[in-house]
Design a protein around this motif. Structure first.
Motif, PDB file in Angstrom:
ATOM      1  N   ALA A  98     -75.534  27.521  -0.484  1.00 37.28           N
ATOM      2  CA  ALA A  98     -76.676  26.728  -0.034  1.00 37.28           C
ATOM      3  C   ALA A  98     -77.306  27.373   1.199  1.00 37.28           C
ATOM      4  N   VAL A 129     -64.049  25.969  -3.754  1.00 32.67           N
ATOM      5  CA  VAL A 129     -65.337  25.782  -4.422  1.00 32.67           C
ATOM      6  C   VAL A 129     -66.342  25.135  -3.472  1.00 32.67           C
ATOM      7  N   VAL A 130     -65.888  24.146  -2.699  1.00 30.86           N
ATOM      8  CA  VAL A 130     -66.797  23.482  -1.758  1.00 30.86           C
ATOM      9  C   VAL A 130     -67.322  24.485  -0.728  1.00 30.86           C
ATOM     10  N   VAL A 136     -69.896  26.607  -2.337  1.00 30.81           N
ATOM     11  CA  VAL A 136     -71.159  25.897  -2.552  1.00 30.81           C
ATOM     12  C   VAL A 136     -71.951  25.805  -1.243  1.00 30.81           C
TER      13      VAL A 136
END
Ligand SMILES: Nc1ncnc2c1ncn2[C@@H]1O[C@H](COP(=O)(O)OP(=O)(O)O)[C@@H](O)[C@H]1O
Ligand SMILES: [Mg+2]
Lengths: 244, 241
Positions: free
Chosen positions: B219, B211-212, B215
């Motif tokens: 971004a 998930v990181v 993300v």
């Protein structure tokens, strides 16, 4: 002294000879039209004048300077010779006014304000002052080509080169560009124009050069060229292009 | 899935396992961003040199690109970390092994940066070369010198053209930064692996790591889309005529 003087200029791409012993000259204030079949070397010939194409043999003098000589400062020479291309070649990421200002500022060292004043006057002259803040992609072909002419004129050139300036244009836009060119010619600009617009040649040309396979096969005054004494090859060519 | 282990005190270091994750994110970001600075600057210079017709500028740049992009990234990491200290003058080598702060980090940054530079160079080169020759001719015809033509015509358009492929390279650098774990950089993947070894929460921790990464990538995508709209040229549609 002629403004542009070709003396036996020859050029090769590898073994293929594009220019064969070309000799001609353009006097100050003269308008010379260059025509001939596609691939005959017209673009190459005209690009030799400002050193965009190097050549291997012969001599080419422009305004008293030898273009082929190592000592010649080409950027300096080019700054004095305006050039207009078939595909306009405006810089797409710059506004119209920025296109006109760029070389004035970077090459001639004019201030941004001086350059803008000059640019605005020229845009007014070609009827496009309202389009000054627009980008080239937002203009029609005819408008882009008029901007391109204005960009060349902004450098106060002593001569102008045109390489098929109307060939990429829709028919209804050809005249707006030719009108600007005719006006320039009538004001006494020295011009070398590659074009098949024989109407333009009839109106303002002093001489017409006909090229075929890299050779200047005919270099005649306008009246002789359009008269009855022209060669068979020229006649055949003219009948072809005057048909459409 | 149960993520409550994240707030448990970690095996060492005094913080929680969540603190380990944060440390991992920090190193992933640091390695990637520092490497990108190198990749973008060195890659730009190399890409530009490859488009010049000066052979002694173009030749070395071409050699660099062919060498660096054809060696696996993992090998780059090992060379910078293990081999480089032996190759440089002895005093410098000793300093690299004993005195240099964070040797794993800098080795990873150089390895990833100089490797990605070879890929950026190719993008920049293709961008510049996709600009029609007529643009250069038109610029030269106004009296601009070749460096000025690059500065005012070729580079502004060339970079606009390569924003999409450069975005891919930028995304790849975050993903490739995980290779740094092989030389001991405690970036996100390394931390996830360690946490899974201590807590046996393998599924949860790698889900979190995934998930990181997603993300971060999103971004970057949003940022680059913003860049793209900022530099968009009104009325311009591709290079085709
Ligand atoms: N860079 C090049 N390399 C090899 N041949 C070329 C190159 N540029 C033009 N030519 C060839 O030179 C000849 C003359 O081209 P050009 O001057 O563009 O003709 P024109 O403008 O009269 O159509 C053509 O046969 C063309 O194929
Ligand atoms: Mg041509």
């Amino acid at each position: 002294m002629a403004m542009i003087e070709f003396k036996n200029v020859s050029k090769w791409y590898g073994k293929f000879q594009v220019l064969k012993d070309c000799t001609t000259n353009v006097e100050k204030g003269e308008v010379i039209v260059v025509c001939g079949p596609s691939g005959s070397g017209k673009s190459t010939l005209i690009k030799c004048v400002n050193g965009l194409e190097p050549f291997q043999q012969g001599e080419l003098m422009v305004n008293g300077q030898s273009v082929g000589s190592k000592e010649t400062n080409l950027p300096k020479l080019r700054a004095k010779i305006g050039m207009v291309f078939q595909n306009f070649e405006l810089f797409p990421h710059m506004s119209v006014i920025a296109n006109l200002n760029l070389a004035q500022v970077k090459v001639l060292g004019r201030s941004e304000a001086e350059a803008t004043e000059k640019s605005r006057a020229l845009l007014t002259r070609v009827g496009l002052i309202d389009h000054a803040p627009k980008f080239p992609g937002q203009l029609s072909g005819g408008q882009q080509q008029r901007v391109a002419i204005a960009r060349a004129l902004a450098m106060d050139p002593i001569a102008m080169l045109f390489d098929e300036p109307t060939s990429a244009l829709d028919p209804e836009m050809i005249n707006e560009v030719l009108d600007v060119m005719v006006e320039l010619a009538q004001e006494g600009m020295t011009m070398m124009v590659v074009t098949h617009e024989m109407g333009f040649a009839r109106k303002v040309a002093n001489r017409v050069i006909f090229m075929d396979r890299g050779e200047i096969v005919d270099d005649a005054s306008k009246d002789d060229f359009f008269g009855t004494t022209r060669s068979e090859r020229v006649q055949l060519f003219l009948s072809k292009i005057l048909h459409h | 899935m149960d993520f409550s282990f994240l707030s448990e005190p970690a095996f060492s270091g005094g913080g929680t396992y969540f603190d380990w994750v944060l440390t991992g994110i920090k190193w992933t970001m640091l390695v990637s961003l520092c490497a990108w600075v190198i990749a973008f600057t060195v890659g730009s210079v190399l890409g530009i040199l490859r488009t010049t017709n000066v052979i002694w500028l173009r030749g070395p740049a071409t050699a660099y690109v062919e060498l660096f992009r054809n060696i696996p990234l993992l090998v780059h990491m090992f060379i910078w970390y293990f081999v480089m200290p032996e190759m440089v003058p002895k005093a410098l080598g000793t300093w690299m092994k004993t005195g240099m702060p964070m040797p794993e980090f800098w080795s990873a940054v150089f390895a990833l940066g100089f490797y990605t530079a070879s890929r950026v160079a190719e993008q920049v080169r293709s961008g510049i070369q996709s600009i029609p020759r007529g643009q250069t001719n038109a610029a030269l015809a106004t009296g601009l010198t070749m460096p000025q033509v690059y500065r005012h015509v070729l580079l502004p358009m060339g970079y606009r053209i390569v924003v999409p492929p450069l975005t891919s390279e930028f995304l790849t650098i975050f993903k490739n930064s995980s290779v740094a774990l092989t030389i001991g950089v405690l970036e996100l993947t390394a931390q996830a692996r360690t946490i899974s070894e201590y807590t046996f929460r393998t599924f949860e921790i790698f889900t979190l790591a995934t998930v990181v990464y997603v993300v971060i990538t999103l971004a970057v995508v949003v940022l680059m889309q913003y860049v793209e709209t900022r530099i968009r040229v009104p009325g311009y549609i591709g290079t085709g005529r």
